[in-house]
Design an enzyme around this catalytic site. Structure first.
Site, PDB file in Angstrom:
ATOM      1  N   LYS A  52       0.842  -1.207   0.000  1.00 44.08           N
ATOM      2  CA  LYS A  52       0.000   0.000   0.000  1.00 44.08           C
ATOM      3  C   LYS A  52       0.875   1.254   0.000  1.00 44.08           C
ATOM      4  CE  LYS A  52      -3.764  -2.471   2.213  1.00 44.08           C
ATOM      5  NZ  LYS A  52      -4.468  -2.859   3.440  1.00 44.08           N
ATOM      6  N   GLN A  96      -4.623  -1.551   9.767  1.00 44.01           N
ATOM      7  CA  GLN A  96      -4.525  -2.870   9.127  1.00 44.01           C
ATOM      8  C   GLN A  96      -5.048  -3.966  10.064  1.00 44.01           C
ATOM      9  OE1 GLN A  96      -3.456  -3.558   5.872  1.00 44.01           O
ATOM     10  NE2 GLN A  96      -4.084  -5.660   6.300  1.00 44.01           N
ATOM     11  N   ASP A 119     -10.947   2.531   4.014  1.00 43.02           N
ATOM     12  CA  ASP A 119     -11.131   1.077   3.888  1.00 43.02           C
ATOM     13  C   ASP A 119     -12.616   0.742   3.705  1.00 43.02           C
ATOM     14  OD1 ASP A 119      -9.028  -0.694   3.750  1.00 43.02           O
ATOM     15  OD2 ASP A 119      -8.648  -0.709   5.905  1.00 43.02           O
TER      16      ASP A 119
END
Ligand code: NAD
Length: 293
Positions: A52, A96, A119
């Protein structure tokens, strides 16, 4: 049979994003800024976050990586989330997953400002997605929609069977593909660990989305001729012939299934790279205040 090349598609999309970022930079002097919080030392999480951050750099984004070891308390992590919510320089951020067991993932997700939740896991974004209102779509399903669209795969009236009902892939995928939209307008069956006869369900599918995390679970006798197969699974299987001692396989037995399909995604190089570009697309939307002002 067409292999859907997620790597190449992601490269094209990243070039498009980079061009947009350059335009924003010329106009406003500021580039989109994504932050990522990484807790613990799970090797898969490290590799996802690395990819990412690298993709951010490739597209001209600013990125901030906050690494904490798994002794961090829930309160300390919530404090980091609050700081990121309030930092005007950060357009969007992710925490995460998975988090260590002593931290309540749901509590952390709820603490993220939905306007920075790139997200797409916050209930406000999930609710808006369900109602077809503009929002940050969860990155993996968003990436899959892009694949279907860019490969011009017909979805209307098709029977789609989703394998796995996770909050990040299976469930949102089933909602998105049943919406009145393109890609969408499918008749969707969502299958999971309690489904009585998975094979029978899969055999009826024009489109299969496999997201269960079991290496090569889908075999050729479960797939009908001409089906579109999207393999989300990323599973490490031991392989002493590889330098790192393992290789990655999907939830679909690619070698068995591929020749029966009209389209199929490989692992690696399929859905994975598209997930990352979707996160960048959401961050770009956040920087432009396209969804929330
Ligand atoms: P998960 O691991 O949270 O849940 C698995 C789901 O599969 C559950 O809903 C369960 O009911 C179902 N399931 C388990 N065993 C089953 C069985 N025998 N038959 C039918 N259903 C069964 O799911 P997840 O987080 O969506 O992850 C699934 C896979 O996708 C994993 O391999 C993960 O690494 C991968 N993944 C890849 C990406 C990507 O970007 N490519 C993103 C997210 C997840």
């Amino acid at each position: 049979m067409t292999i859907i090349d997620g790597k190449e598609l992601a490269k094209q999309i990243k070039e498009e994003i980079a061009a947009e970022v350059a335009e924003i930079k010329n106009r406003d002097g500021k580039v989109p800024h994504l932050a990522a919080v990484l807790v613990g030392d799970d090797p898969a999480s490290h590799s996802y976050v690395r990819s990412k951050v690298n993709s951010c750099n490739q597209c001209g984004f600013e990125s901030t990586l906050i690494k904490k070891d798994d002794s961090i308390t829930e309160d300390e992590l919530l404090e980091i989330v609050r700081d990121l919510n309030e930092n005007p320089d950060i357009d969007g951020f992710i925490v995460q997953l998975p988090l260590p067991n002593h931290i309540d993932e749901h509590k952390v997700t709820l603490a993220i400002d939905h306007r920075k939740d790139v997200d797409g896991f916050h209930p406000i974004n999930v609710g808006r997605m369900t109602q077809g209102v503009d929002c940050y779509l969860p990155a993996t399903p968003y990436g899959i929609l892009q694949m279907l669209e860019r490969y011009k795969i017909e979805t209307s009236g098709k029977h789609c069977v989703v394998l796995g009902r996770s909050n990040i892939v299976g469930t949102p995928m089933s909602i998105l593909l049943s919406r009145k939209a393109y890609p969408g307008n499918c008749t969707v069956t969502l299958t999971h660990s309690r489904t009585r006869d998975i094979r029978e369900e899969l055999l009826r599918a024009d489109i299969i989305i496999a997201a269960i995390g079991i290496p090569e679970f889908v075999k050729d006798d479960m797939v009908k001729e001409g089906a579109v197969v999207i393999d989300v699974g990323i599973n490490r299987v031991e392989d002493p012939s590889r330098k790192r001692g393992y290789r990655l396989v999907g939830d679909v037995d690619f070698d068995e299934v591929a020749e029966k399909c009209s389209h199929i995604t490989p692992v690696p190089g399929g859905v994975g790279p598209m997930t990352v570009t979707s996160l960048l697309k959401n961050t770009l939307k956040a920087a432009r205040k396209e969804v929330y002002s």
